[in-house]
Design a protein around this motif. Structure first.
Motif, PDB file in Angstrom:
ATOM      1  N   LYS B 259      -7.135   6.164   7.067  1.00  0.00           N
ATOM      2  CA  LYS B 259      -7.133   5.039   6.317  1.00  0.00           C
ATOM      3  C   LYS B 259      -6.082   3.962   7.053  1.00  0.00           C
ATOM      4  O   LYS B 259      -5.510   4.103   7.758  1.00  0.00           O
ATOM      5  N   MET B 260      -6.499   2.793   6.591  1.00  0.00           N
ATOM      6  CA  MET B 260      -5.386   1.431   7.085  1.00  0.00           C
ATOM      7  C   MET B 260      -3.950   1.866   6.781  1.00  0.00           C
ATOM      8  O   MET B 260      -3.296   1.473   7.698  1.00  0.00           O
ATOM      9  N   GLY B 261      -3.666   2.380   5.808  1.00  0.00           N
ATOM     10  CA  GLY B 261      -2.415   2.833   5.503  1.00  0.00           C
ATOM     11  C   GLY B 261      -2.212   4.042   4.669  1.00  0.00           C
ATOM     12  O   GLY B 261      -2.904   4.710   4.506  1.00  0.00           O
ATOM     13  N   ILE B 262      -0.916   3.840   3.965  1.00  0.00           N
ATOM     14  CA  ILE B 262      -0.273   5.198   3.169  1.00  0.00           C
ATOM     15  C   ILE B 262      -1.066   6.409   3.761  1.00  0.00           C
ATOM     16  O   ILE B 262      -1.634   7.251   3.264  1.00  0.00           O
ATOM     17  N   ARG B 434       0.024  -2.785   5.549  1.00  0.00           N
ATOM     18  CA  ARG B 434      -1.119  -1.916   5.673  1.00  0.00           C
ATOM     19  C   ARG B 434      -1.067  -1.136   4.399  1.00  0.00           C
ATOM     20  O   ARG B 434      -1.892  -0.628   3.623  1.00  0.00           O
ATOM     21  N   ASP B 435       0.120  -0.622   4.120  1.00  0.00           N
ATOM     22  CA  ASP B 435       0.331   0.235   3.054  1.00  0.00           C
ATOM     23  C   ASP B 435       0.014  -0.639   1.653  1.00  0.00           C
ATOM     24  O   ASP B 435      -0.704   0.300   0.581  1.00  0.00           O
ATOM     25  N   ALA B 436       0.436  -1.949   1.648  1.00  0.00           N
ATOM     26  CA  ALA B 436       0.213  -2.543   0.337  1.00  0.00           C
ATOM     27  C   ALA B 436      -1.204  -2.830   0.195  1.00  0.00           C
ATOM     28  O   ALA B 436      -1.757  -2.872  -1.015  1.00  0.00           O
ATOM     29  N   ARG B 437      -1.883  -2.864   1.222  1.00  0.00           N
ATOM     30  CA  ARG B 437      -3.417  -3.111   1.130  1.00  0.00           C
ATOM     31  C   ARG B 437      -4.146  -2.123   0.055  1.00  0.00           C
ATOM     32  O   ARG B 437      -5.195  -2.686  -0.539  1.00  0.00           O
ATOM     33  N   ILE B 438      -3.712  -1.109  -0.379  1.00  0.00           N
ATOM     34  CA  ILE B 438      -4.587  -0.178  -1.070  1.00  0.00           C
ATOM     35  C   ILE B 438      -4.235  -0.626  -2.600  1.00  0.00           C
ATOM     36  O   ILE B 438      -5.170  -0.132  -3.450  1.00  0.00           O
TER      37      ILE B 438
END
Lengths: 591, 591
Positions: B259-262, B434-438
């Motif tokens: 994934k992009m983040g998390i 990146r984390d915030a994008r989800i």
């Protein structure tokens, strides 16, 4: 895996139908050869190269990234990058717009802008290497001595070597006046350059046999601040009199950065340790040469924004048409399928039209700006050249600021259309978001663009570019006041343009009383300017699409997107006006 | 390396000063114990745990990510995650707000919201594991049989086991009606569950000895679409009558997503292959139970937005104060240093104040919503409980939609303040982006929140929640019409609230004539609602800060930020109104 197909039809529409570029170019010095047949052939060939060679390396380049070898202080680029560069150089792309006398093809900048868009749609990380060479090429064309042009410029134009712009230092980012890198004369015309530069794109790589670093530094007698900066050329390998390569110069990459995106682009820390260099242009006047390369680079970065948005749009439109999820609120449009396509949902169309409005409107803006560059350099009339130069320098911060910020929104919306799948690496949408995030930062942040626009292009230069541009919009509005195809657009455009002029005067007045008002207004002013600018180009696009011979679907699409833009995007200008009106009083010290 | 310090002072300001939570909680069933002393002690302890245990694992968890072992079909979480979870469970945090009869501490949801904010500021990826347990806890509390509560709920509350929500399938994302997972009765009350679920957060990991999957599936006699969905509980390990673990059930992770983040959160493909499960609640009524867990989870995701923005703000404010770059436009503020701090530049302050306005205003909104949840569950008056429930269900899509979208803006601006350094991984700012994008995607995209708000909470439920909320704002405006501290705010707030009511009626009328108008308006309506909602909480914050006893810097900061919000953020509502007014006609089929 993402798709990319060069939007040749829309590029031609922007170029020929909206901007009448064929006629404009024909009127320029040497422009007789730059006819539609030639331009179309170049565009076709560029599409082939970018779709087939660069686009497939986009995801793999991101995944692999660049490698730095400490033992040799050298950078290896991702698999396939080097070979693609060889094809690029062999195809003559490196010298596409460079002057014939340096071995270039002397083709129009507007053609360069469109091919640059294709490169950055296909592979923005890869595209950064030639972008830096272009900057070095521009600086050497305009400011290099004859021997420097022979020695450094020609191999750049041939694509045998590449270039860099070595500006930033740890303590000197937006504020180049703080830079510390030193250049001491050796007494033979050469200098010893010492210092550390960071964020140097293409600082080292495996594409080419030599790298031409253009370095900002201070001479021993330099005045403090930005008036004491000189530009020097420092090659990676010294160059013998016959042009062959000599021994390694004392400049090397000390590390590469681990970045959010553009991971195939080598972002280097460069250490100069008494490296041999030569002054470009006069001592202490390095910022002038820097701005030569920076201005072209800024327009190119605006084009990066448009390019990455184009590819995000293609993929999200494709997905929205194929993905079946939920029923339209007014009943099934796909009754024989388990659900309706995403395009049946109005907000998905809003997200798609937002992208299209910025991409296609932005394409006309970028091409218009590039065409001013052609007129400025090859126009046959002095006053026309001057006017084009003023328009260009005025539009550059708008194009850079708006198109890079719009790319944040476009790539965000494109990812959003994919839902949770957009967050997964394999779909490629999140790479667009990560790659796009750099462009509001490098070559001057959005804040720097805004100060350049309002502080320099408007306040210091008395807004010559704005006057030309508002005059052009006004002429357009008058000429088409009773044109039925434009009935929905001319009124709001005229109001917006008038508002732009009024707002400018108001801000100028307040900034004269308190310079902090300029800083408080600048970014909102940039957006305001950008939205009105795109409104103008959308109105022109509708006009261009209304004439006979344009396919009905293109006519409808241009009308629809323009209607969307005027109804749902342009009203943002009011919010920016409200923010500007609120002034610096609403931006107090943050406690 | 990023910093994080729990904003305890502002949390207490929101809780006690703005919302008067002490008095509200004292009036609830069992609320006598929930006094300020207790709540403060829990907040202090939560701050300690999150600052010291979770925050240091944020960057390392992102860098390392989760590992999937194909041979054992099991997931290993990043270094330190498992041990942190042990401390969390041992500290009793897993059962903080769960009912006492299941072994929980029965503490207020508003306290749960504030501790959840700290967890997600400290480490959003880690926080997803307990978030999923919370969802499962809620569903089992409300819909589980007594034996299911004994068997599955108690270990969840103790933190010995964790939970999941198994909803999404490859073809069924926003549209759960398309799901295909089957559950066939075994004749003994149990079912055989088969199918593939994707995007299952915490689907497998090494935190706990068992995982309780709550799975949406179809029974053999299920009606088509969303009215034929049942919920089943499917444990990773079967459970013996004495509560001890039996053999492995036939459910396993088949892969994890890149994934992009998390990246510290395990997002699994879960394969159910005749796995044993039991029905939760009535057959075909699974969506009701799903919404029980979804609603709490949606508020929690809104809180994730606020949490990540808080940390981004702390770091960008810190950087803006320390980083010296350029001079203030009106002359040096730091004449003895080489340059002025970034905070000397108005647009940097704009970016900081934008973050603060969303974070601190959003904190009051989230706490207010959580307090409604406390009143709904423990209020002593039936009509008060009903009203609180209606307010909560109305505010959830607003909080989720606005705070997750605002987090995109806040993390973007925070990164922007770092300039090029923000793009480099080591500074940690790009991880926040990146984390915030989800969060605008999972637990219902922004589009789904918007349809929930306008289609369900307003149109289907006759807008009971909106009426309560507008009534409350109106009462507030009347009560403080002549309050000097609020002179700048009451007028615009009253106008905005009246506009909200009018807009709602207008949209409802148009949607009645054409349902597509609802889809065309929903997202803009969500933003409009969100901006007016925050305006109300900012006005209340100014009022709360104006009374004696509040430190002068807090009073000034609240006033400044509210002034900024009303002048520079709230005007966005006009843009959204313009978009809504333009209607579905401006969102045609994308050609």
């Amino acid at each position: 895996m993402t798709i990319y197909k060069a939007p040749l039809d829309d590029m031609r529409f922007a170029l020929y139908n909206v901007l009448g570029a064929e006629k404009v170019l024909a009127g320029l010095e040497g422009g007789g050869d730059h006819n539609r047949e030639l331009i179309d052939a170049v565009l076709d060939e560029a599409a082939r190269f970018n779709e087939q060679v660069l686009a497939p390396l986009n995801a793999s380049g991101d995944e692999e990234g660049c490698h730095y070898d400490k033992a040799t202080a050298s950078v290896t680029t991702p698999k396939g990058f080097k070979e693609a560069y060889r094809q690029y150089a062999d195809g003559g792309w490196a010298g596409l717009t460079a002057h014939e006398k340096f071995g270039g093809q002397g083709l129009p900048h507007v053609l360069g802008a469109l091919t640059k868009e294709m490169i950055d749609s296909a592979n923005i990380a890869w595209g950064i290497y030639p972008l830096l060479s272009q900057g070095a090429t521009d600086a050497l064309e305009h400011h290099g001595d004859a021997w420097q042009q022979d020695t450094f410029l020609k191999p750049l134009v041939e694509g045998r070597w590449t270039g860099t712009m070595c500006l930033t230092e740890p303590q000197a980012g937006s504020d180049l006046g703080l830079l510390k890198t030193r250049a001491e004369p050796n007494g033979d015309g050469s200098y010893k350059v010492s210092g550390t530069k960071i964020f140097i794109s293409a600082g080292d790589h495996d594409f080419a046999e030599n790298i031409v670093h253009l370095v900002l530094a201070r001479l021993p007698d330099a005045p403090a601040g930005s008036r004491g900066i000189s530009m020097l050329v420092v090659p990676k390998f010294r160059v013998n009199k016959d042009g062959s390569l000599g021994e390694r110069n004392k400049v090397a990459a000390g590390a590469i950065e681990h970045k959010m995106g553009i991971r195939g682009s080598a972002t280097c820390v460069m250490n100069f340790d008494d490296a041999e260099g030569w002054l470009i242009g006069p001592a202490h006047k390095g910022l002038m040469a820097m701005f030569t390369m920076m201005n072209a680079a800024r327009l190119a970065v605006g084009i990066q924004g448009l390019a990455i948005s184009e590819r995000a749009l293609q993929n999200s439109l494709n997905y929205a048409r194929e993905r079946l999820q939920m029923r339209a609120l007014s009943g099934p449009v796909n009754p024989d399928k388990p659900a309706d396509p995403l395009t049946a949902h109005p907000d998905v169309r809003r997200m798609l039209l937002t992208q299209r409005a910025f991409v296609e409107g932005g394409r006309v803006l970028a091409a218009y700006a590039a065409l001013q560059s052609d007129i400025e350099t090859r126009g046959t009339d002095e006053s026309e050249r001057k006017k084009a130069g003023e328009l260009l320098s005025f539009l550059i911060p708008i194009a850079k600021g708006l198109l890079t910020e719009a790319a944040q929104e476009c790539t965000k919306e494109a990812l959003q259309i994919f839902g949770g799948h957009g967050y997964i690496a394999e779909h490629g949408m999140e790479q667009f978001v990560r790659d796009a995030r750099i462009i509001t930062l490098y070559e001057g942040t959005t804040q720097i663009q805004a100060l350049d626009l309002l502080g320099r292009k408007i306040m210091q230069l008395q807004g010559a570019g704005l006057k030309h541009f508002l005059g052009e919009i006004s002429d357009f509005c008058h000429a088409h006041a009773s044109d039925e195809a434009l009935a929905l657009f001319i009124g709001p455009l005229a109001v917006a343009a008038k508002g732009w002029g009024d707002l400018t005067q108001d801000v100028a007045k307040r900034a004269a009383a308190n310079p902090e008002e300029l800083g408080a207004a600048a970014v909102d002013y940039l957006y305001y300017s950008g939205y009105v600018t795109l409104a103008y180009f959308w109105a022109r696009s509708v006009l261009a699409a209304s004439v006979a011979g344009v396919p009905a679907d293109v006519r409808q699409s241009k009308r629809d997107t323009a209607s969307f833009y005027f109804a749902r995007i342009l009203p943002r200008m009011h919010m920016h006006k409200a923010a500007i009106d609120a002034g610096v009083a609403t931006l107090p010290e943050v406690i």
